[in-house]
Design an enzyme around this catalytic site. Sequence first.
Site, PDB file in Angstrom:
ATOM      1  N   TYR A   1      -1.370  -8.995  13.566  1.00 55.13           N
ATOM      2  CA  TYR A   1      -0.667  -7.574  13.003  1.00 55.13           C
ATOM      3  C   TYR A   1      -0.485  -6.610  14.196  1.00 55.13           C
ATOM      4  CZ  TYR A   1      -1.231  -3.139  10.568  1.00 55.13           C
ATOM      5  OH  TYR A   1      -0.546  -2.699   9.919  1.00 55.13           O
TER       6      TYR A   1
ATOM      7  N   ASP B   1      10.032  -7.281  -3.078  1.00 62.43           N
ATOM      8  CA  ASP B   1       8.688  -7.789  -2.475  1.00 62.43           C
ATOM      9  C   ASP B   1       8.806  -9.110  -3.011  1.00 62.43           C
ATOM     10  OD1 ASP B   1       6.164  -5.720  -2.029  1.00 62.43           O
ATOM     11  OD2 ASP B   1       5.518  -8.121  -2.045  1.00 62.43           O
ATOM     12  N   ILE B   2       7.802  -9.366  -2.095  1.00 58.49           N
ATOM     13  CA  ILE B   2       8.043 -11.100  -2.207  1.00 58.49           C
ATOM     14  C   ILE B   2       6.957 -10.895  -4.027  1.00 58.49           C
ATOM     15  CG2 ILE B   2       5.611 -11.486  -0.975  1.00 58.49           C
ATOM     16  CD1 ILE B   2       7.105 -14.037  -0.218  1.00 58.49           C
TER      17      ILE B   2
ATOM     18  N   GLN C   1       0.766  -1.037  -0.084  1.00 55.27           N
ATOM     19  CA  GLN C   1      -0.312   0.623   0.127  1.00 55.27           C
ATOM     20  C   GLN C   1       0.922   0.978  -0.310  1.00 55.27           C
ATOM     21  OE1 GLN C   1      -2.348   0.079   3.512  1.00 55.27           O
ATOM     22  NE2 GLN C   1      -3.538   2.095   3.008  1.00 55.27           N
TER      23      GLN C   1
HETATM   24  C1  VAH Z   1      -4.933  -2.574   8.809  1.00 52.92           C
HETATM   25  N1  VAH Z   1      -4.838   0.138   7.666  1.00 52.92           N
HETATM   26  O1  VAH Z   1      -6.553  -1.930   9.125  1.00 52.92           O
HETATM   27  C2  VAH Z   1      -3.747  -0.861   8.487  1.00 52.92           C
HETATM   28  C3  VAH Z   1      -3.563   0.242   9.395  1.00 52.92           C
HETATM   29  C4  VAH Z   1      -5.063   1.768  11.197  1.00 52.92           C
HETATM   30  C5  VAH Z   1      -4.695   0.115  10.553  1.00 52.92           C
HETATM   31  O2  VAH Z   1      -2.101  -0.155  10.303  1.00 52.92           O
HETATM   32  O3  VAH Z   1      -5.052  -3.261   9.395  1.00 52.92           O
END
Ligand code: VAH
Length: 324
Positions: free
Chosen positions: A142, A33-34, A13
Amino acid sequence: MTTRCLVTGAGGQVGLDLIRVLQARGYDVHGSDIAPRPDAAQLDASVPWHALDVTDADSVEALFTKVRPHRVFHLAAILSARGEEVPQRTYDVNQNGTVNVLEACRKLEVERVIFTSTIAVFGPGLPATVVDDVPLQPTTMYGVTKVAGELLGDYYWRRFGVDFRAVRFPGLISASLPGGGTSDYALFMYTDGVRLGHYEAFCRPDTRIPLMYMPDGIRALVDLSEASRGALRRCTYNIAAFSPTAEEIAQSVATAIAGVNITFASDPRRQAILDSWPRVLDDSNARNDWGWAPDYDLGAMTEDLVPKIRALIEQNPGLFDHDH
Ligand code: VAH
């Protein structure tokens, strides 16, 4: 000698916009990048592109040995929504990938490494305005791996002198598809608004998270990378631009796309993630230490973004097709 920058996850992104700005500022930039090299319309032919799987420590070290970057922008990651579909793979890419990059930076004495952290490092129970130092209790893989990335970077700085710097990005919005974020409802209001005239957002209208227009996000990364270390009192910084509700974004989109119809059907899984994130960030440390300030508010972003999306869709009508 020209400063050489290597960008990981450069096909994602943020990467291609970052490469363009680094080139314009006179850096020698390499992408990795992959994913295969983007086409010539997206990436200048003069930019070298390297195949790299950041989960493979030997490949990371081999590429760093070949390129010998002075600065590394480590962007490679799987975002929050996609991450919940493949948590083990997300751990591997985000956590092992980051430690592999930090190790290569240590061994090859890279001058600076810039890391993209996120508001997803935060979790439920936050105050109305969120400062840099609050307990970090993310609910997504994440977020967990981004907290670990921040802490590892801080450790590599204190223990080995690797000059690690990070921003916590709000949801970023630009005229390109993000791929697997939970903040994507904001962008889809614009892209589906232009191409279809309607969009059903997967959140409640009162959902409020920090957002940012991509040119500000890129400038933050580059400015932080150029700041003198002596001015930085920490490794990781909140950065903020604006925090509209989803309803306010829809109203702003309607000022630029006549007759657009934006509705809301909250998806419990993604709503829970959104509700666990901050509503408003305090970014005063970034403002004080390295002069951070955004240029775009919601209205200015809408004015700039809608014509860009229109022009892109005219050239390539399928460009913003996506799964909901
Ligand atoms: C996500 N755009 O939605 C990302 C961000 C604000 C969170 O890191 O996972």
